[in-house]
Design a protein around this motif. Structure first.
Motif, short mmCIF file in Angstrom:
data_model
loop_
_atom_site.label_atom_id
_atom_site.label_comp_id
_atom_site.label_asym_id
_atom_site.label_seq_id
_atom_site.Cartn_x
_atom_site.Cartn_y
_atom_site.Cartn_z
N ASP A 1 100.68 55.78 55.21
CA ASP A 1 100.68 56.45 56.51
C ASP A 1 99.63 55.83 57.43
N LYS A 2 98.48 55.52 56.88
CA LYS A 2 97.41 54.93 57.71
C LYS A 2 97.81 53.54 58.20
N MET A 3 98.44 52.77 57.34
CA MET A 3 98.89 51.44 57.76
C MET A 3 99.92 51.53 58.87
N GLU A 4 100.80 52.52 58.78
CA GLU A 4 101.81 52.70 59.82
C GLU A 4 101.16 53.12 61.14
N GLU A 5 100.19 54.00 61.08
CA GLU A 5 99.49 54.42 62.30
C GLU A 5 98.76 53.24 62.94
N ASN A 6 98.13 52.42 62.12
CA ASN A 6 97.43 51.25 62.64
C ASN A 6 98.41 50.25 63.26
N ARG A 7 99.56 50.10 62.62
CA ARG A 7 100.57 49.17 63.16
C ARG A 7 101.04 49.63 64.53
N ARG A 8 101.31 50.93 64.67
CA ARG A 8 101.77 51.46 65.96
C ARG A 8 100.69 51.30 67.03
N ALA A 9 99.45 51.60 66.66
CA ALA A 9 98.35 51.47 67.63
C ALA A 9 98.18 50.02 68.06
N PHE A 10 98.31 49.11 67.11
CA PHE A 10 98.16 47.68 67.40
C PHE A 10 99.28 47.20 68.33
N GLU A 11 100.48 47.67 68.07
CA GLU A 11 101.61 47.32 68.94
C GLU A 11 101.38 47.85 70.35
N TYR A 12 100.87 49.07 70.43
CA TYR A 12 100.68 49.68 71.74
C TYR A 12 99.64 48.93 72.57
N ILE A 13 98.51 48.62 71.96
CA ILE A 13 97.44 47.99 72.74
C ILE A 13 97.77 46.55 73.11
N ASN A 14 98.73 45.95 72.41
CA ASN A 14 99.11 44.57 72.72
C ASN A 14 100.29 44.47 73.68
N LYS A 15 100.80 45.60 74.12
CA LYS A 15 101.88 45.56 75.11
C LYS A 15 101.32 45.11 76.46
N PRO A 16 102.06 44.30 77.20
CA PRO A 16 101.58 43.84 78.52
C PRO A 16 101.23 44.99 79.46
N ALA A 17 102.02 46.06 79.41
CA ALA A 17 101.75 47.20 80.30
C ALA A 17 100.42 47.85 79.95
N THR A 18 100.11 47.94 78.65
CA THR A 18 98.82 48.51 78.23
C THR A 18 97.68 47.62 78.68
N ASP A 19 97.88 46.32 78.54
CA ASP A 19 96.86 45.36 78.95
C ASP A 19 96.55 45.48 80.44
N ARG A 20 97.61 45.58 81.26
CA ARG A 20 97.40 45.72 82.71
C ARG A 20 96.67 47.02 83.03
N MET A 21 97.06 48.08 82.36
CA MET A 21 96.46 49.39 82.60
C MET A 21 94.98 49.41 82.17
N ASP B 1 90.49 49.68 53.27
CA ASP B 1 91.53 49.48 54.29
C ASP B 1 91.26 48.21 55.09
N ALA B 2 89.99 47.96 55.38
CA ALA B 2 89.63 46.80 56.20
C ALA B 2 89.92 45.49 55.49
N MET B 3 90.16 45.55 54.18
CA MET B 3 90.46 44.33 53.44
C MET B 3 91.92 44.26 52.99
N GLN B 4 92.67 45.38 53.17
CA GLN B 4 94.04 45.42 52.67
C GLN B 4 95.08 45.63 53.77
N ASP B 5 94.73 46.37 54.80
CA ASP B 5 95.66 46.64 55.89
C ASP B 5 95.76 45.39 56.77
N PRO B 6 96.96 44.80 56.92
CA PRO B 6 97.09 43.55 57.69
C PRO B 6 96.55 43.65 59.12
N VAL B 7 96.74 44.81 59.75
CA VAL B 7 96.25 44.98 61.12
C VAL B 7 94.72 44.95 61.15
N LEU B 8 94.09 45.69 60.24
CA LEU B 8 92.63 45.72 60.22
C LEU B 8 92.05 44.39 59.78
#
Length: 584
Positions: free
Chosen positions: A155-175, A296-303
């Motif tokens: 569940d934590k890995m999925e939450e991190n993946r979603r957050a990573f996707e969100y912050i890397n969206k161009p619209a988020t970057d502009r905002m 998590d910081a050593m196993q979660d691909p996003v982290l």
């Protein structure tokens, strides 16, 4: 009269002290024992008073209570507190859900639930457990019974993946990086740069406290943009704590809250690093629902991706020397806080305690951290900036200044003290004098520090009257108010390794007996047979002396034989005296 009525009225945790009321003392012993935060009963897993004082500003007889003032009041009430019972009820629901999700079969589920119910009822009847401690205890039972390590890792890995996707969206970057129109009118480039840095940090704080951004249903960009551009009346406190670009850069201890949010936290940390600050990120030792863990910081691909360049420090008992060395070579460290529960300074490991002591400011994110640091009556040894978002969406940010009587000795300040002594040694050698260092028992006998200083000063004066052309360094003459054992050992090691010592004398039984004779006193029984081998500090110094002698064979080491020293355990954390004696 019931126990509750006999307790004195306490307005805040800062008012709790030993020795003022017998019933209160009894309650405190019961409280510390039941919550497993009594160092003497569990010294391996509970911080000593000296270690606590790295983090909490405590005066004599003051007791640290590791919860908010509100929780303390609930625990002390004679009748069951509704707020406390509701908190206990939430813990039971968490426990039942965990069992249902991870039990092996129906029989196993009934067995584990029945076991947990028995334990829970015991704690419920006593109403003495801090909720976070009860949650940790119930979690431990379920994890053990269900053979689990971290049931939330996917569940934590999925939450991190979603957050990573969100912050890397161009619209988020502009905002996130859009320049506010009011900044265009700033006539000073330096002020403009500082203002833009603060805006970026505040926006990342806002984003990191919006769980909807890493949930399955992402909110509208219009709502998010409105949230991150909302005014924050207390934001100036962060600017004050971080300072301007003219100020010395800070070392920050960062306490995150949850997975998903940790992704935005790491972008926040990147911004701090870009501004020249150093950051120590403290993650959980093990499972605590959605809290990010060290592993998590050593196993979660996003982290793993976001933590590139960080130094992972797995040593839970790091020394001051090593921590400072790591901070010199790495501006971003990741450590474990030693806990599988919400923030409880009694249960933190040595590395976390030293990180707190060496930092300039603590950034504490989340409602629980806010409660335990901002909403408690205790003062701390470092400035604390707490922030979180309420359930109604209100963003809260507040700073708590460090205790007014706390003095922080920076590495530079300690180095300067050492260099002054070294320069004096150099001048004395130029005059043709021998340089002697005298290692002695100072604080190895609890309660006898004043006597120890008299003993050392008396004997050194005796040596000076007898030894011609000898410059004797007496550590007792160089004590600075506010320095603890860590600071002193760090300073003296630089002096001792300077290469300027001709003689290193370690205190003997005869030295102590001579001192008491000169003081016209009999040797007290507590001092009988004592010498420098009784001191863990001297034991560490003997190791240094032998190491220095390898590089400088002319160094004379006088005193008890080196073999007698090495029965000592490691130097007590933050203490002037010993951690204990190992077997011979």
């Amino acid at each position: 009269m019931t126990m509750g009525r006999e307790l004195p009225v306490i307005a805040s945790a800062r008012d709790v002290r030993w020795g003022q009321d017998a019933d209160m003392d009894a309650w405190l012993h019961h409280f510390k024992t039941e919550n497993n935060i009594e160092h003497l009963m569990n010294p391996e897993h509970v911080a000593s008073d000296e270690q606590l004082k790295f983090m909490v500003a405590l005066d004599e007889q003051q007791v640290f209570i590791p919860c908010s003032d509100e929780i303390l009041m609930c625990l002390m009430e004679e009748k069951p507190s509704g707020d406390l019972m509701r908190e206990y009820g939430r813990i039971w629901l968490h426990t039942v859900r965990l069992i249902r999700k991870h039990a092996f079969n129906m029989y196993h589920e009934r067995k584990v639930r029945a076991f947990c119910r028995l334990r829970f009822k015991t704690h419920l009847s006593s109403r003495i457990m801090i909720p976070s401690r009860l949650l940790k205890r119930m979690n431990s039972i379920v994890l053990t019974q269900c053979s689990l390590v971290d049931p939330s890792d996917e569940d934590k890995m999925e939450e991190n993946r979603r957050a990573f996707e969100y912050i890397n969206k161009p619209a988020t970057d502009r905002m996130l990086y859009a320049t506010p129109s009011e900044c265009m009118y700033n006539p000073d480039v330096r002020n403009l740069r500082s203002e833009l840095d603060s805006i970026e940090l505040l926006r990342l704080m806002y984003l990191s406290t919006l769980p909807a951004l890493w949930s399955s249903s992402t909110p509208s960009y219009l709502d998010v943009e409105k949230a991150i551009n909302a005014p924050c009346p207390t934001a100036h406190s962060m600017e004050v704590l971080l300072g301007s670009e003219k100020d010395e850069r800070k070392t920050i201890l960062f306490l995150p809250e949850s997975s998903g949010g940790i992704v935005f936290d790491l972008f926040f940390i990147r911004a701090l690093l870009r501004q020249g600050h150093k950051v120590i990120l403290a993650l959980k030792e093990g499972f605590l629902f959605d809290s990010p863990t060290f592993w998590d910081a050593m196993q979660d691909p996003v982290l793993v991706e976001l933590c590139k360049g960080a130094k992972m420090v797995s040593n839970d008992t790091i020394t001051k020397n090593l921590l400072l060395a790591l901070l010199r070579s790495h501006r971003f460290l990741i450590i474990s806080d030693g806990m599988r529960e919400k923030l409880n300074l009694y249960k933190t490991n040595v590395t976390f305690s030293r990180a707190w002591k060496e930092c300039d400011v603590v950034f504490a994110k989340g409602a629980e951290n806010y409660d335990n640091l901002i909403n408690c009556g205790h003062s701390f040894t470092r400035d604390v900036l707490g922030y979180y978002r309420k359930k109604d969406g209100t963003f809260v940010l507040e700073a708590k200044p460090r205790a007014g009587n706390v003095r922080k000795f920076s590495e530079e300040a300690i180095n300067a003290m050492a260099n002054r002594i070294i320069e004096t040694m150099r001048k004395e050698k130029e005059k043709g004098r021998s340089v002697m260092f005298y290692s002695a028992v100072i604080g190895s006998i609890p309660g006898e520090t004043d006597t120890a200083i008299k003993v050392v000063n008396t004997f050194v004066a005796h040596l000076r009257s007898r030894l011609d052309s000898t410059f004797i360094i007496n550590p007792a003459e160089h004590f600075e108010e506010g320095m603890d054992g860590d600071d002193l050992m760090f300073m003296w090691e630089q002096v001792q390794r300077s290469g300027l010592l001709d003689v290193w004398r370690f205190q003997t039984v005869e030295d102590i007996e001579t001192s008491f004779t000169l003081l016209d006193r009999k040797v007290p029984s507590i001092w009988s047979g004592k010498d420098s081998t009784f001191s863990t500090g001297c034991t560490k110094e003997m190791r240094i002396a032998l190491d220095v002698q390898k590089k400088n064979p002319e160094l004379q080491i006088i005193g008890p034989s080196s073999e007698k020293f090495f029965r000592r355990a490691e130097y007590g954390v933050g203490k002037y005296y010993d951690a204990g004696i190992t077997s011979m």
